[in-house]
Design an enzyme around this catalytic site. Structure first.
Site, PDB file in Angstrom:
ATOM      1  N   ARG A 123       0.860  -1.185   0.000  1.00  0.00           N
ATOM      2  CA  ARG A 123       0.000   0.000   0.000  1.00  0.00           C
ATOM      3  C   ARG A 123       0.895   1.232   0.000  1.00  0.00           C
ATOM      4  O   ARG A 123       1.940   1.239   0.658  1.00  0.00           O
ATOM      5  CB  ARG A 123      -0.892   0.041   1.252  1.00  0.00           C
ATOM      6  CG  ARG A 123      -2.045  -0.953   1.251  1.00  0.00           C
ATOM      7  CD  ARG A 123      -3.119  -0.605   0.227  1.00  0.00           C
ATOM      8  NE  ARG A 123      -4.215  -1.553   0.269  1.00  0.00           N
ATOM      9  CZ  ARG A 123      -4.306  -2.649  -0.496  1.00  0.00           C
ATOM     10  NH1 ARG A 123      -3.365  -2.935  -1.361  1.00  0.00           N
ATOM     11  NH2 ARG A 123      -5.352  -3.439  -0.392  1.00  0.00           N
ATOM     12  N   HIS A 158      -1.998  -1.078 -10.147  1.00  0.00           N
ATOM     13  CA  HIS A 158      -2.496  -1.828  -8.979  1.00  0.00           C
ATOM     14  C   HIS A 158      -3.099  -3.160  -9.469  1.00  0.00           C
ATOM     15  O   HIS A 158      -4.276  -3.449  -9.261  1.00  0.00           O
ATOM     16  CB  HIS A 158      -3.535  -1.021  -8.179  1.00  0.00           C
ATOM     17  CG  HIS A 158      -3.756  -1.571  -6.794  1.00  0.00           C
ATOM     18  ND1 HIS A 158      -4.143  -0.798  -5.726  1.00  0.00           N
ATOM     19  CD2 HIS A 158      -3.646  -2.841  -6.290  1.00  0.00           C
ATOM     20  CE1 HIS A 158      -4.267  -1.550  -4.642  1.00  0.00           C
ATOM     21  NE2 HIS A 158      -3.966  -2.795  -4.966  1.00  0.00           N
ATOM     22  N   GLU A 212      -3.337   7.261  -6.636  1.00  0.00           N
ATOM     23  CA  GLU A 212      -3.871   6.247  -7.552  1.00  0.00           C
ATOM     24  C   GLU A 212      -5.367   6.517  -7.810  1.00  0.00           C
ATOM     25  O   GLU A 212      -6.119   6.722  -6.871  1.00  0.00           O
ATOM     26  CB  GLU A 212      -3.711   4.914  -6.819  1.00  0.00           C
ATOM     27  CG  GLU A 212      -4.054   3.703  -7.593  1.00  0.00           C
ATOM     28  CD  GLU A 212      -3.870   2.453  -6.702  1.00  0.00           C
ATOM     29  OE1 GLU A 212      -2.896   2.366  -5.939  1.00  0.00           O
ATOM     30  OE2 GLU A 212      -4.740   1.576  -6.771  1.00  0.00           O
TER      31      GLU A 212
HETATM   32  N1  NAD Z   1      -0.946  -4.946  -5.091  1.00  0.00           N
HETATM   33  C1  NAD Z   1      -2.007  -5.691  -4.865  1.00  0.00           C
HETATM   34  O1  NAD Z   1      -2.869  -5.879  -5.716  1.00  0.00           O
HETATM   35  C2  NAD Z   1      -2.156  -6.358  -3.550  1.00  0.00           C
HETATM   36  C3  NAD Z   1      -2.796  -7.601  -3.482  1.00  0.00           C
HETATM   37  C4  NAD Z   1      -2.895  -8.241  -2.258  1.00  0.00           C
HETATM   38  C5  NAD Z   1      -2.415  -7.622  -1.117  1.00  0.00           C
HETATM   39  N2  NAD Z   1      -1.842  -6.399  -1.206  1.00  0.00           N
HETATM   40  C6  NAD Z   1      -1.320  -5.733   0.010  1.00  0.00           C
HETATM   41  O2  NAD Z   1      -0.322  -6.552   0.598  1.00  0.00           O
HETATM   42  C7  NAD Z   1      -0.523  -6.592   2.001  1.00  0.00           C
HETATM   43  C8  NAD Z   1       0.064  -7.871   2.555  1.00  0.00           C
HETATM   44  O3  NAD Z   1      -0.722  -8.960   2.102  1.00  0.00           O
HETATM   45  P1  NAD Z   1      -0.520 -10.424   2.698  1.00  0.00           P
HETATM   46  O4  NAD Z   1      -1.487 -11.291   1.969  1.00  0.00           O
HETATM   47  O5  NAD Z   1       0.917 -10.776   2.722  1.00  0.00           O
HETATM   48  O6  NAD Z   1      -1.050 -10.208   4.182  1.00  0.00           O
HETATM   49  P2  NAD Z   1      -0.563 -10.919   5.520  1.00  0.00           P
HETATM   50  O7  NAD Z   1      -1.603 -10.560   6.530  1.00  0.00           O
HETATM   51  O8  NAD Z   1      -0.248 -12.327   5.288  1.00  0.00           O
HETATM   52  O9  NAD Z   1       0.789 -10.155   5.874  1.00  0.00           O
HETATM   53  C9  NAD Z   1       0.778  -8.856   6.404  1.00  0.00           C
HETATM   54  C10 NAD Z   1       2.132  -8.480   6.922  1.00  0.00           C
HETATM   55  O10 NAD Z   1       2.017  -7.193   7.533  1.00  0.00           O
HETATM   56  C11 NAD Z   1       2.572  -7.267   8.843  1.00  0.00           C
HETATM   57  N3  NAD Z   1       1.876  -6.369   9.747  1.00  0.00           N
HETATM   58  C12 NAD Z   1       0.533  -6.254   9.930  1.00  0.00           C
HETATM   59  N4  NAD Z   1       0.284  -5.339  10.889  1.00  0.00           N
HETATM   60  C13 NAD Z   1       1.480  -4.888  11.314  1.00  0.00           C
HETATM   61  C14 NAD Z   1       1.879  -3.946  12.289  1.00  0.00           C
HETATM   62  N5  NAD Z   1       0.971  -3.309  13.026  1.00  0.00           N
HETATM   63  N6  NAD Z   1       3.209  -3.709  12.466  1.00  0.00           N
HETATM   64  C15 NAD Z   1       4.123  -4.377  11.728  1.00  0.00           C
HETATM   65  N7  NAD Z   1       3.802  -5.292  10.779  1.00  0.00           N
HETATM   66  C16 NAD Z   1       2.500  -5.537  10.590  1.00  0.00           C
HETATM   67  C17 NAD Z   1       2.373  -8.703   9.281  1.00  0.00           C
HETATM   68  O11 NAD Z   1       3.270  -9.032  10.325  1.00  0.00           O
HETATM   69  C18 NAD Z   1       2.666  -9.438   7.981  1.00  0.00           C
HETATM   70  O12 NAD Z   1       4.043  -9.594   7.828  1.00  0.00           O
HETATM   71  C19 NAD Z   1      -2.051  -6.492   2.142  1.00  0.00           C
HETATM   72  O13 NAD Z   1      -2.415  -5.997   3.412  1.00  0.00           O
HETATM   73  C20 NAD Z   1      -2.421  -5.547   1.042  1.00  0.00           C
HETATM   74  O14 NAD Z   1      -2.394  -4.215   1.510  1.00  0.00           O
HETATM   75  C21 NAD Z   1      -1.695  -5.763  -2.388  1.00  0.00           C
HETATM   76  O1  2HG Z   2      -8.687  -6.439  -5.969  1.00  0.00           O
HETATM   77  C1  2HG Z   2      -7.777  -5.723  -6.346  1.00  0.00           C
HETATM   78  O2  2HG Z   2      -7.670  -5.311  -7.466  1.00  0.00           O
HETATM   79  C2  2HG Z   2      -6.678  -5.314  -5.358  1.00  0.00           C
HETATM   80  C3  2HG Z   2      -6.578  -6.252  -4.216  1.00  0.00           C
HETATM   81  C4  2HG Z   2      -5.410  -6.038  -3.332  1.00  0.00           C
HETATM   82  O3  2HG Z   2      -5.033  -4.734  -3.173  1.00  0.00           O
HETATM   83  C5  2HG Z   2      -5.614  -6.727  -2.005  1.00  0.00           C
HETATM   84  O4  2HG Z   2      -5.355  -6.132  -0.957  1.00  0.00           O
HETATM   85  O5  2HG Z   2      -6.012  -7.906  -2.019  1.00  0.00           O
END
Ligand code: NAD
Ligand code: 2HG
Length: 401
Positions: free
Chosen positions: A231, A282, A259
């Protein structure tokens, strides 16, 4: 049950919702302002990146469940949902491989200048010498911040590329680091100073906001790559812009702060002027495989809610109530028994918090555990126990708060 989809979901998911008996209101292009006045009679709202505001929640009187078809829930006003007693659930892990694949793609793109290569090819410019200056990734140290589902998938892929990994995560222990085959760093700053490529995989929350600070970014080696598919808000973007504008580092970003929320249209960003930044739309989660997995997970959450009354991946549940006492009432399974127990508690000014009633085989008897905010005096427990034709026994126990 009406399910309102305020983002695009695969056709198969719509069909599946239909076969569960749901009426689907499909609004694949909806934006946050489109749903701000409410979603009519729908009980369930499913979104991907569409922002669900307090206004939307307050203007949707029938809404009881919001499902984030994805991982991060920072586009949903969790506080407003909790205040209105609305469940919020997500679909974790279903898109992590897709995001990890994009992460590797951005790293490869930066190393080989792939986007510029293609742009020049399309415009008829042959520049073999210019594009023959990649360093190569083998042996380069990858720094990972956040070893959750996506971070872990990126680590696997980096190891296959022959890249050593140094990582920081709030819950990363030396044992877990050994399992993941990474070096465990003591801080984000330590990772930044040791790696050649820094990739961010943190959830966005008040605690992680700007965790990738100016200090962290200035600690990156000259020529380092910075990747953010998590993010925008977890990074101090002003500091990132400064570093990029100076040309000291290069970046691959799938997220940035301005974005557009709309799905298609023109937009401007200061990053468009920087040729050391590759930005994607994204799209981390946007493979067919991931979309299908996420959508089917969302449908399964609807199914559980509809058929069993439970919400899988319920995120805004109070982790542990503060209730110091629990009353365990074994009772005969007949109408009014629990109402009478609750009436005794009410008359004593005691609030029942979480409560669970389960039935024994044969369906003649049951057991109800009720968490209480105040200790009832012996008189209240005696009065409940005196209901011999309703209650088998009522016992008061301290909880483990
Ligand atoms: N670009 C995209 O399309 C896309 C898609 C999916 C996820 N994401 C983003 O990626 C992030 C991670 O996804 P994930 O599936 O690995 O999630 P996850 O929950 O498995 O991992 C989250 C990570 O964040 C850390 N974290 C959470 N709260 C915290 C805090 N307060 N202090 C320190 N660390 C903290 C956790 O320890 C963990 O390492 C999502 O939250 C989302 O914002 C983006
Ligand atoms: O759905 C999407 O396009 C983005 C999802 C992604 O940001 C997520 O946090 O899973």
């Amino acid at each position: 049950m009406i399910v309102y989809l305020a983002d695009k979901l695969p056709e198969a998911a719509l069909k599946e919702l239909g076969s569960l008996g749901c009426e689907v209101e499909n609004h694949p292009d909806a934006t946050s302002s489109d749903i701000a006045n409410g979603i009519g009679k729908a009980m369930v709202l499913v979104v991907r990146s569409t922002v669900v505001t307090k206004e939307c929640i307050n203007n949707s009187p029938n809404l009881t469940l919001i499902i984030r078809a994805g991982a991060g829930v920072n586009n949903i006003d969790l506080d407003a949902a909790s205040k209105s007693g609305i469940f919020v659930a997500n679909c974790p892990g279903q898109n992590s491989i897709a995001v990890a694949e994009l992460t590797m793609g951005l790293i490869l793109s930066l190393d080989r200048f792939l986007p510029d290569n293609v742009i020049d090819f399309r415009s008829g410019n042959w520049k073999k010498a210019v594009y023959s200056k990649a360093d190569g990734l083998y042996g380069k140290t990858l720094g990972i911040i956040g070893t959750g589902q996506i971070g872990t998938e990126v680590i696997r892929r980096a190891r296959a590329f022959g890249m050593p990994v140094v990582a920081w995560s709030r819950s990363l222990t030396p044992e877990k680091a050994e399992q993941l085959d990474v070096t465990c760093a003591a801080s984000v700053k330590e990772v930044a100073s040791q790696c050649d490529i820094l990739s961010i995989h943190l959830a966005m929350s008040p605690e992680t906001k700007s965790l990738i600070s100016s200090d962290v970014l200035s600690g990156l080696k000259d020529g380092a790559f910075f990747i953010n598919t998590a993010r925008a808000e977890v990074v101090d973007e002003e500091a990132l812009y400064r570093e990029l504008n100076s040309g000291r580092i290069r970046a691959g970003l799938d997220v940035f702060s301005d974005e557009p929320e709309f799905k298609k249209g023109e937009f401007t960003s200061r990053f468009q002027k920087l040729d050391n930044v590759y930005i994607t739309h994204h799209i981390g989660a946007s493979t067919k495989q991931a979309q299908m997995a996420v959508a089917m997970d969302a449908v399964d959450i609807v199914r559980g809610y509809l058929q069993e009354g439970t919400v899988r991946n319920w995120l805004n549940r109070c982790e542990k109530t503060q209730a110091p006492w629990q009353l365990i009432v074994r009772h005969f399974d007949k109408p009014g028994v629990l109402a009478n127990v609750l009436a005794e508690l009410k008359d004593a000014g005691i609030n029942a918090q979480e409560m669970e009633n389960v039935i024994f085989d044969g369906m003649k008897t049951a057991c109800c555990s009720i968490q209480l905010d105040v200790k009832p005096d012996d008189g209240v427990i005696d009065a409940i126990n005196e209901r011999h034709d309703e209650v088998i026994t009522a016992v008061l126990l301290p909880t483990r708060t």
